[in-house]
Scaffold this motif. Structure first.
Motif, PDB file in Angstrom:
ATOM      1  N   PRO A 219      10.988  79.914  97.573  1.00 43.51           N
ATOM      2  CA  PRO A 219       9.653  79.985  98.414  1.00 43.51           C
ATOM      3  C   PRO A 219       8.427  79.219  97.671  1.00 43.51           C
ATOM      4  CG  PRO A 219      10.252  81.968  97.312  1.00 43.51           C
ATOM      5  CD  PRO A 219      11.232  80.984  96.802  1.00 43.51           C
ATOM      6  N   TYR A 220       7.485  78.980  98.338  1.00 40.90           N
ATOM      7  CA  TYR A 220       6.207  78.521  97.880  1.00 40.90           C
ATOM      8  C   TYR A 220       5.165  78.756  98.875  1.00 40.90           C
ATOM      9  CZ  TYR A 220       9.006  75.928  94.639  1.00 40.90           C
ATOM     10  OH  TYR A 220       9.896  75.439  93.598  1.00 40.90           O
ATOM     11  N   THR A 221       4.082  78.984  98.249  1.00 39.11           N
ATOM     12  CA  THR A 221       2.633  79.525  99.005  1.00 39.11           C
ATOM     13  C   THR A 221       1.627  78.603  99.464  1.00 39.11           C
ATOM     14  OG1 THR A 221       3.179  81.660  97.887  1.00 39.11           O
ATOM     15  CG2 THR A 221       1.037  81.767  99.092  1.00 39.11           C
TER      16      THR A 221
ATOM     17  N   TYR B  22       0.207  74.609  95.286  1.00 40.25           N
ATOM     18  CA  TYR B  22      -0.195  74.463  93.815  1.00 40.25           C
ATOM     19  C   TYR B  22       1.460  74.870  93.229  1.00 40.25           C
ATOM     20  CZ  TYR B  22      -1.679  75.686  89.178  1.00 40.25           C
ATOM     21  OH  TYR B  22      -1.884  75.841  87.787  1.00 40.25           O
TER      22      TYR B  22
ATOM     23  N   ARG C 255       3.958  74.443  89.842  1.00 44.41           N
ATOM     24  CA  ARG C 255       4.056  74.261  88.505  1.00 44.41           C
ATOM     25  C   ARG C 255       5.642  73.284  88.330  1.00 44.41           C
ATOM     26  NH1 ARG C 255       2.011  78.302  84.773  1.00 44.41           N
ATOM     27  NH2 ARG C 255       0.126  76.768  84.913  1.00 44.41           N
TER      28      ARG C 255
ATOM     29  N   TYR D  16       9.259  73.221  86.248  1.00 43.36           N
ATOM     30  CA  TYR D  16      10.209  73.591  85.214  1.00 43.36           C
ATOM     31  C   TYR D  16      11.144  72.769  85.244  1.00 43.36           C
ATOM     32  CZ  TYR D  16       7.682  77.955  86.180  1.00 43.36           C
ATOM     33  OH  TYR D  16       6.573  78.871  86.585  1.00 43.36           O
TER      34      TYR D  16
ATOM     35  N   ASP E 142      13.889  72.441  83.861  1.00 47.52           N
ATOM     36  CA  ASP E 142      15.458  72.864  84.282  1.00 47.52           C
ATOM     37  C   ASP E 142      15.326  73.572  85.739  1.00 47.52           C
ATOM     38  OD1 ASP E 142      13.955  74.987  83.419  1.00 47.52           O
ATOM     39  OD2 ASP E 142      15.352  76.184  82.151  1.00 47.52           O
TER      40      ASP E 142
ATOM     41  N   VAL F 105      14.402  72.902  92.150  1.00 55.50           N
ATOM     42  CA  VAL F 105      13.534  72.873  93.367  1.00 55.50           C
ATOM     43  C   VAL F 105      12.097  72.323  92.761  1.00 55.50           C
ATOM     44  CG1 VAL F 105      12.374  73.740  95.336  1.00 55.50           C
ATOM     45  CG2 VAL F 105      14.784  74.352  94.756  1.00 55.50           C
ATOM     46  N   SER F 106      11.652  73.040  91.823  1.00 55.68           N
ATOM     47  CA  SER F 106      10.234  72.506  91.277  1.00 55.68           C
ATOM     48  C   SER F 106      10.337  71.150  90.662  1.00 55.68           C
ATOM     49  CB  SER F 106       9.514  73.316  90.313  1.00 55.68           C
ATOM     50  OG  SER F 106      10.384  73.599  89.185  1.00 55.68           O
ATOM     51  N   SER F 107      11.425  70.730  89.831  1.00 53.17           N
ATOM     52  CA  SER F 107      11.564  69.470  89.392  1.00 53.17           C
ATOM     53  C   SER F 107      11.829  68.406  90.477  1.00 53.17           C
ATOM     54  CB  SER F 107      12.515  69.246  88.221  1.00 53.17           C
ATOM     55  OG  SER F 107      14.028  69.449  88.823  1.00 53.17           O
TER      56      SER F 107
ATOM     57  N   THR G 129       5.260  86.727 103.442  1.00 47.72           N
ATOM     58  CA  THR G 129       5.610  87.117 101.990  1.00 47.72           C
ATOM     59  C   THR G 129       5.801  88.740 101.860  1.00 47.72           C
ATOM     60  OG1 THR G 129       4.258  85.167 101.333  1.00 47.72           O
ATOM     61  CG2 THR G 129       4.903  86.888  99.726  1.00 47.72           C
TER      62      THR G 129
ATOM     63  N   THR H  71       0.914  80.214  88.482  1.00 47.16           N
ATOM     64  CA  THR H  71       0.767  80.019  89.976  1.00 47.16           C
ATOM     65  C   THR H  71       0.791  81.162  90.645  1.00 47.16           C
ATOM     66  OG1 THR H  71       3.201  79.771  89.924  1.00 47.16           O
ATOM     67  CG2 THR H  71       2.128  77.680  89.539  1.00 47.16           C
TER      68      THR H  71
ATOM     69  N   ALA I 197      -1.590  81.386  93.681  1.00 46.58           N
ATOM     70  CA  ALA I 197      -1.506  80.863  95.089  1.00 46.58           C
ATOM     71  C   ALA I 197      -1.614  81.919  96.240  1.00 46.58           C
ATOM     72  CB  ALA I 197      -0.410  79.956  95.137  1.00 46.58           C
TER      73      ALA I 197
ATOM     74  N   ASN J   7       5.288  85.957  87.111  1.00 48.60           N
ATOM     75  CA  ASN J   7       6.607  86.058  86.695  1.00 48.60           C
ATOM     76  C   ASN J   7       7.225  87.648  86.468  1.00 48.60           C
ATOM     77  OD1 ASN J   7       6.385  86.612  83.904  1.00 48.60           O
ATOM     78  ND2 ASN J   7       5.732  84.722  83.543  1.00 48.60           N
TER      79      ASN J   7
HETATM   80  C1  LIG Z   1       6.992  84.615  97.308  1.00 54.19           C
HETATM   81  C2  LIG Z   1       6.992  83.536  96.435  1.00 54.19           C
HETATM   82  C3  LIG Z   1       6.110  82.362  96.401  1.00 54.19           C
HETATM   83  C4  LIG Z   1       5.939  81.526  95.458  1.00 54.19           C
HETATM   84  N1  LIG Z   1       5.052  80.582  95.730  1.00 54.19           N
HETATM   85  C5  LIG Z   1       4.843  79.502  94.408  1.00 54.19           C
HETATM   86  C6  LIG Z   1       3.864  78.784  94.596  1.00 54.19           C
HETATM   87  O1  LIG Z   1       3.012  78.673  95.349  1.00 54.19           O
HETATM   88  N2  LIG Z   1       3.687  77.730  93.553  1.00 54.19           N
HETATM   89  C7  LIG Z   1       4.863  77.810  92.719  1.00 54.19           C
HETATM   90  O2  LIG Z   1       4.729  76.837  91.511  1.00 54.19           O
HETATM   91  N3  LIG Z   1       5.969  78.520  92.677  1.00 54.19           N
HETATM   92  C8  LIG Z   1       5.786  79.787  93.483  1.00 54.19           C
HETATM   93  N4  LIG Z   1       6.835  80.636  93.499  1.00 54.19           N
HETATM   94  C9  LIG Z   1       8.083  80.111  92.256  1.00 54.19           C
HETATM   95  C10 LIG Z   1       8.794  79.465  92.952  1.00 54.19           C
HETATM   96  O3  LIG Z   1       9.679  80.028  94.163  1.00 54.19           O
HETATM   97  C11 LIG Z   1      10.373  79.009  91.968  1.00 54.19           C
HETATM   98  O4  LIG Z   1      10.674  80.090  91.433  1.00 54.19           O
HETATM   99  C12 LIG Z   1       9.757  78.146  90.946  1.00 54.19           C
HETATM  100  O5  LIG Z   1       9.110  76.821  91.451  1.00 54.19           O
HETATM  101  C13 LIG Z   1      10.987  77.563  90.137  1.00 54.19           C
HETATM  102  O6  LIG Z   1      12.025  77.188  91.046  1.00 54.19           O
HETATM  103  P1  LIG Z   1      13.025  76.071  90.260  1.00 54.19           P
HETATM  104  O7  LIG Z   1      14.062  76.185  91.461  1.00 54.19           O
HETATM  105  O8  LIG Z   1      12.594  74.952  90.104  1.00 54.19           O
HETATM  106  O9  LIG Z   1      13.488  76.982  88.899  1.00 54.19           O
HETATM  107  P2  LIG Z   1      14.378  78.221  88.694  1.00 54.19           P
HETATM  108  O10 LIG Z   1      16.017  77.703  88.787  1.00 54.19           O
HETATM  109  O11 LIG Z   1      14.038  79.225  89.865  1.00 54.19           O
HETATM  110  O12 LIG Z   1      13.793  78.598  87.249  1.00 54.19           O
HETATM  111  C14 LIG Z   1      13.986  77.434  86.320  1.00 54.19           C
HETATM  112  C15 LIG Z   1      13.532  78.045  85.097  1.00 54.19           C
HETATM  113  O13 LIG Z   1      12.190  78.050  85.125  1.00 54.19           O
HETATM  114  C16 LIG Z   1      11.869  79.599  84.788  1.00 54.19           C
HETATM  115  N5  LIG Z   1      10.979  80.131  85.706  1.00 54.19           N
HETATM  116  C17 LIG Z   1      10.780  80.158  86.935  1.00 54.19           C
HETATM  117  N6  LIG Z   1       9.763  80.616  87.691  1.00 54.19           N
HETATM  118  C18 LIG Z   1       8.978  80.922  86.602  1.00 54.19           C
HETATM  119  C19 LIG Z   1       7.619  81.517  86.510  1.00 54.19           C
HETATM  120  N7  LIG Z   1       7.247  81.833  87.572  1.00 54.19           N
HETATM  121  N8  LIG Z   1       7.081  81.833  85.192  1.00 54.19           N
HETATM  122  C20 LIG Z   1       8.051  81.640  84.036  1.00 54.19           C
HETATM  123  N9  LIG Z   1       9.059  80.899  83.999  1.00 54.19           N
HETATM  124  C21 LIG Z   1       9.679  80.668  85.317  1.00 54.19           C
HETATM  125  C22 LIG Z   1      13.329  80.168  84.855  1.00 54.19           C
HETATM  126  O14 LIG Z   1      13.455  81.305  83.974  1.00 54.19           O
HETATM  127  C23 LIG Z   1      14.309  79.259  84.474  1.00 54.19           C
HETATM  128  O15 LIG Z   1      14.283  79.029  83.132  1.00 54.19           O
HETATM  129  C24 LIG Z   1       6.956  81.594  94.569  1.00 54.19           C
HETATM  130  C25 LIG Z   1       7.709  82.460  94.381  1.00 54.19           C
HETATM  131  C26 LIG Z   1       7.846  83.472  95.261  1.00 54.19           C
HETATM  132  C27 LIG Z   1       8.869  84.720  95.134  1.00 54.19           C
END
Ligand SMILES: Cc1cc2nc3c(=O)[nH]c(=O)nc-3n(C[C@H](O)[C@H](O)[C@H](O)COP(=O)(O)OP(=O)(O)OC[C@H]3O[C@@H](n4cnc5c(N)ncnc54)[C@H](O)[C@@H]3O)c2cc1C
Length: 265
Positions: A91-93, A105, A107, A109, A111, A114-116, A135, A153, A156, A229
């Motif tokens: 999910p993203y906002t 916005y 960030r 990560y 590893d 989805v963010s990468s 949400t 983040t 957001a 987080n």
């Molecule tokens: C309702 C909701 C809205 C969201 N909106 C946004 C948004 O607007 N912008 C945004 O960037 N993200 C947002 N997120 C977080 C986003 O959904 C993902 O969790 C994040 O981008 C990481 O996803 P990923 O698949 O890349 O990595 P993941 O597989 O989920 O995690 C990869 C690594 O990063 C670490 N990690 C993941 N998230 C965080 C964190 N927040 N703090 C510290 N370490 C973390 C994990 O522990 C892991 O080691 C939101 C989450 C929720 C539940």
């Protein structure tokens, strides 16, 4: 009235033209993506990427299909973005709702699948979105003041809410040392009802959340929303219950506070 061969040809030609034009539009619509919807993923073009910090950027996404479901959204709304190669979604906002595009916005990560995936894209590339979804079931309109306690983040959702709220919104914004508290100045400029207190070089304390000058709304009429987080949320208000969307009891820094409601996002 006799129906001559000439009239018949005109009639046939007219019918064929209407059929062709109709067919063309049907074909065109069939190939046009349907735009944002909750059922299937829909393509959006990355129209702009603005780097905000070394590992976070604002992505402007423009729908390739209809704008219809981009309007009439309620705060706080989210969408999901997927990495189609891995079939993983997160999910993203959107920072703003009810616009012709979305700004996120996000960030990076390294590893994180989805963010990468999103950060690997460049302007003009496509990402896939589904939504919008609410949400939270929380009704923020019942409160006369909102306090947001956010990390990274987590800004957001509060940003989106503040944009769409007329009540005072006081935000405690925690960032890592050396990391720019992104969007702070922009938010204060756009929303006269918003104040942002930044914490970067120390741990957050209860007074940072509770003590603000010039507040005439009692805490009992104030909503406190925490977003960050899981470790941050647990520190401020105790952990969320593990299963479902359950809030769990209020613990941590806010255990003894008298906010009308404490809500963990
Ligand atoms: C309702 C909701 C809205 C969201 N909106 C946004 C948004 O607007 N912008 C945004 O960037 N993200 C947002 N997120 C977080 C986003 O959904 C993902 O969790 C994040 O981008 C990481 O996803 P990923 O698949 O890349 O990595 P993941 O597989 O989920 O995690 C990869 C690594 O990063 C670490 N990690 C993941 N998230 C965080 C964190 N927040 N703090 C510290 N370490 C973390 C994990 O522990 C892991 O080691 C939101 C989450 C929720 C539940």
């Amino acid at each position: 009235m006799s129906f001559s061969y000439k009239n018949f040809s005109k009639f046939l030609l007219g019918g064929l033209s209407v059929g062709c034009v109709g067919g063309y539009f049907a074909y065109k619509n069939q190939n046009k993506p349907i735009g944002l919807n909750t059922e299937v993923y829909s393509p959006f073009t990355i129209s702009q990427i603005t780097k905000v910090t070394p590992d976070a950027s604002i992505f402007t996404l423009t729908p390739q299909g209809s704008l219809e479901n981009m309007k009439n959204m309620d705060p706080i709304s989210k969408v999901t973005i997927r990495n189609p190669d891995m079939q993983v979604q997160r999910p993203y906002t959107p920072l703003y709702i009810n616009e012709d595009n979305f700004k996120f916005y996000i960030r990076n990560y390294e590893d994180g699948p989805v963010s990468s995936h999103i950060h690997s894209k460049k302007e003009g590339d496509t990402v896939e979105l589904r939504g919008p979804f609410k949400t939270t079931k929380l009704d923020h309109t019942k409160f006369s003041r909102i306090v947001g306690v956010v990390a990274g983040t987590g800004i957001a959702p509060i940003y989106q809410l503040a944009q769409n709220s007329k009540v005072p919104v006081d935000i405690v914004y925690c960032e890592r040392p050396g990391q720019e508290p992104a969007l702070k100045e922009q938010l204060e400029k756009e929303c006269p009802n918003v104040r942002v207190r930044t914490i970067q070089d120390r741990l957050i304390a209860a007074d940072d959340i509770l003590k603000w000058d010039g507040v005439d709304v009692p805490l009992s009429e104030t909503l406190c929303i925490i977003c960050g987080n899981p470790k941050f949320v647990a520190t401020v208000a105790g952990p969320k219950a593990e299963f479902g969307a359950k809030q769990g009891p209020v613990k941590g820094l806010l255990e003894d506070s008298s906010f009308g409601k404490v809500w963990k996002l």
